[in-house]
Write a protein that holds these residues in place. Structure first.
Motif, short mmCIF file in Angstrom:
data_model
loop_
_atom_site.label_atom_id
_atom_site.label_comp_id
_atom_site.label_asym_id
_atom_site.label_seq_id
_atom_site.Cartn_x
_atom_site.Cartn_y
_atom_site.Cartn_z
N GLN A 25 0.84 -1.21 0.00
CA GLN A 25 0.00 0.00 0.00
C GLN A 25 0.88 1.26 0.00
OE1 GLN A 25 -3.12 0.14 -0.68
NE2 GLN A 25 -3.15 2.39 -0.46
N ALA A 26 1.92 1.24 0.83
CA ALA A 26 2.82 2.41 0.91
C ALA A 26 3.52 2.61 -0.44
CB ALA A 26 3.83 2.19 2.03
N MET A 27 3.94 1.51 -1.06
CA MET A 27 4.61 1.61 -2.36
C MET A 27 3.67 2.20 -3.41
SD MET A 27 6.75 -1.93 -2.69
CE MET A 27 7.49 -1.64 -4.30
N LYS A 28 2.43 1.76 -3.36
CA LYS A 28 1.45 2.27 -4.33
C LYS A 28 1.29 3.77 -4.18
CE LYS A 28 -1.74 -1.60 -4.96
NZ LYS A 28 -3.07 -2.09 -4.62
N GLU A 29 1.14 4.22 -2.93
CA GLU A 29 0.93 5.66 -2.70
C GLU A 29 2.12 6.46 -3.20
OE1 GLU A 29 -0.21 5.88 1.45
OE2 GLU A 29 -2.00 4.68 1.01
N HIS A 30 3.31 5.94 -2.92
CA HIS A 30 4.55 6.60 -3.35
C HIS A 30 4.61 6.66 -4.89
CE1 HIS A 30 9.20 6.86 -2.64
NE2 HIS A 30 8.73 7.90 -3.31
N TYR A 31 4.25 5.56 -5.52
CA TYR A 31 4.31 5.45 -6.99
C TYR A 31 3.33 6.44 -7.63
CZ TYR A 31 4.83 2.99 -11.51
OH TYR A 31 5.10 2.66 -12.82
N ILE A 32 2.13 6.52 -7.05
CA ILE A 32 1.10 7.42 -7.60
C ILE A 32 1.56 8.88 -7.48
CG2 ILE A 32 -1.27 8.30 -7.21
CD1 ILE A 32 -1.97 5.36 -6.36
N LYS A 33 2.17 9.19 -6.33
CA LYS A 33 2.64 10.56 -6.07
C LYS A 33 3.83 10.92 -6.97
CE LYS A 33 4.50 11.70 -2.16
NZ LYS A 33 5.01 11.34 -0.98
N GLY A 34 4.64 9.92 -7.30
CA GLY A 34 5.88 10.17 -8.04
C GLY A 34 7.08 10.02 -7.13
N GLY A 35 8.21 9.60 -7.70
CA GLY A 35 9.43 9.46 -6.91
C GLY A 35 9.81 8.00 -6.65
N LEU A 36 8.97 7.07 -7.10
CA LEU A 36 9.32 5.66 -6.94
C LEU A 36 9.49 5.05 -8.33
CD1 LEU A 36 9.70 3.19 -5.07
CD2 LEU A 36 7.23 2.82 -5.16
N GLY A 37 10.67 4.52 -8.59
CA GLY A 37 10.97 4.01 -9.93
C GLY A 37 10.49 2.58 -10.15
N ASP A 38 10.30 2.23 -11.40
CA ASP A 38 9.88 0.88 -11.76
C ASP A 38 10.89 -0.17 -11.30
OD1 ASP A 38 7.55 1.68 -12.88
OD2 ASP A 38 8.09 1.27 -14.96
N VAL A 39 12.18 0.17 -11.38
CA VAL A 39 13.21 -0.83 -11.05
C VAL A 39 13.08 -1.29 -9.61
CG1 VAL A 39 15.72 -1.18 -10.82
CG2 VAL A 39 14.79 -0.02 -12.84
N VAL A 40 12.85 -0.35 -8.70
CA VAL A 40 12.71 -0.71 -7.28
C VAL A 40 11.49 -1.63 -7.09
CG1 VAL A 40 12.27 0.24 -4.96
CG2 VAL A 40 13.79 1.44 -6.54
N CYS A 41 10.39 -1.26 -7.74
CA CYS A 41 9.15 -2.06 -7.62
C CYS A 41 9.37 -3.46 -8.20
CB CYS A 41 7.99 -1.39 -8.35
SG CYS A 41 7.67 0.27 -7.79
N LYS A 42 10.04 -3.52 -9.33
CA LYS A 42 10.26 -4.81 -9.98
C LYS A 42 11.19 -5.70 -9.15
CE LYS A 42 9.15 -3.64 -14.73
NZ LYS A 42 9.62 -3.26 -16.07
N LYS A 43 12.17 -5.07 -8.52
CA LYS A 43 13.08 -5.85 -7.66
C LYS A 43 12.30 -6.49 -6.51
CE LYS A 43 17.76 -4.13 -7.99
NZ LYS A 43 18.53 -2.91 -7.72
N TYR A 44 11.38 -5.70 -5.94
CA TYR A 44 10.59 -6.23 -4.83
C TYR A 44 9.67 -7.35 -5.33
CZ TYR A 44 7.44 -6.58 -0.87
OH TYR A 44 6.69 -7.07 0.17
#
Ligand code: ATP
Ligand code: MG
Length: 338
Positions: A260-279
């Motif tokens: 949930q926290a990752m989603k909020e960060h992604y929507i706001k901007g500042g979270l890259g695809d690479v970090v999400c894909k690694k997780y």
């Protein structure tokens, strides 16, 4: 008497994570509950309806699907695993059922319609492919199943099966139960999308993560996954809806707060695809590792697997023959019985 389950898969490729969440997971849970008698079918005749020119593909994938079954925890001591073609009586039942269905009823099947357009048959639709839902009804009714755990695309087939059971019973006397389809509670698991964002992961669609994929292949697939095409720079606000990385995290991730926290960060901007894909890779690898390991163990003993399929087919054939005897009698085909 325990309720009977019949379900299965086409040996057109190895099984993928869509099969797992759509049907395999439920099968294993139901098997382990001890409340059901399970029949699991490898539908090779159905696979031939759109692979007639490539029987080798079907033959090779029988063992792959069987290995996937054992890897996810289907246990031949608790579930009967069999191969469709080893029970020729299923064809006989299909032929009687063909008379209970109209061509226009078959034309209305939404799953078959989609598959016909995906396979680009044009006007050359094999008659066997067009009528495979009737053969599927025969599979289900041949053991008089009560429940059929499946993904959403199979619901029209189960509806047709119920109609056929009803017509048969009305015409020839009460013979079949009307089976129920069981689909997963959450929408994503009922129809897991492909890594390309296609609305369904399918082994014939080249958009799957297989249960047998090794870590390297898994990583490659995750890093090529469809995300948000407008999320170009890290600081850009992104979309999580229809973004496959978040879709799979929703289905397979256990740490819901972190997601949930990752989603909020992604929507706001500042979270890259690479970090999400690694997780996502970590989450998926943790899920697949034990399955992969068990599969490798069974793959060392193929004699055991073939033997299991042969025994399962023999056992199922006896049950199907008992039901077929009732069918012949109900229709009145026992001309020479003294
Ligand atoms: P094919 O492309 O050859 O039809 P498939 O991937 O659709 O292969 P099937 O053998 O047709 O697999 O389906 C086996 C079972 O898995 C069915 O119950 C089906 O509903 C379920 N299933 C298949 N794909 C998915 C998916 N993407 N999400 C959830 N369930 C699925
Ligand atoms: Mg399919």
């Amino acid at each position: 008497m325990k309720k009977r389950i019949l379900t299965g898969d086409r040996p057109t490729g190895k099984l993928h994570i869509g099969h797992y969440v759509g049907s395999l997971k439920k099968r294993v849970e139901m098997q382990n509950s001890g409340e059901y008698e399970s029949f699991i079918m490898i539908a090779d005749m159905q696979a031939l309806t759109d692979n007639a020119k490539n029987p080798a593909k079907v033959r090779e994938n029988i063992i792959e699907v069987a290995l996937d079954y054992l890897a996810v925890g289907l246990d031949p001591k608790l579930s009967t695993i069999f191969v469709q073609s080893q029970i020729p009586e299923l064809c006989e039942l299909t032929f009687y059922f063909m008379n209970l269905v109209t061509v226009s009823r078959l034309e209305r099947n939404p799953t078959v319609k989609t598959e016909i357009s995906q396979k680009e048959f044009g006007k050359s639709i094999p008659a066997g492919f067009f009528t495979y839902p009737v053969s599927q009804a025969a599979d289900i009714l041949s053991v008089n199943a009560d429940v059929v755990p499946v993904g959403e695309d199979q619901l029209p087939m189960i509806e047709l099966t119920r109609e056929i059971a009803q017509s048969f019973n009305t015409l020839y006397g009460e013979t079949f139960k009307k089976p129920e389809g069981i689909v997963p509670e959450d929408g994503l698991s009922r129809r897991l999308p492909g890594i390309d964002g296609n609305e369904k992961m399918g082994k014939s669609l080249n958009n799957s993560i297989y249960l047998s994929d090794d870590a390297k292949t898994l990583r490659k697939k995750i890093f090529s996954m469809y995300t948000d095409p407008f999320h170009i720079r890290v600081e850009d606000p992104g979309q999580v809806e229809g973004n496959m990385v978040f879709t799979y995290l929703d289905v397979f991730g256990k740490n819901k707060a972190k997601i949930q926290a990752m989603k909020e960060h992604y929507i706001k901007g500042g979270l890259g695809d690479v970090v999400c894909k690694k997780y996502l890779f970590e989450v998926m690898d943790e899920f697949l590792l034990p399955i992969r390991t068990r599969r490798e163990e069974y793959a060392k003993n193929l004699d055991y697997v073939y033997n299991m399929l042969e025994e399962g087919s023999k056992k199922t054939r006896i049950i199907v023959n008992e039901i077929l005897a009732k069918v012949r009698e109900a229709i009145g085909l026992e001309y020479f019985k003294k």
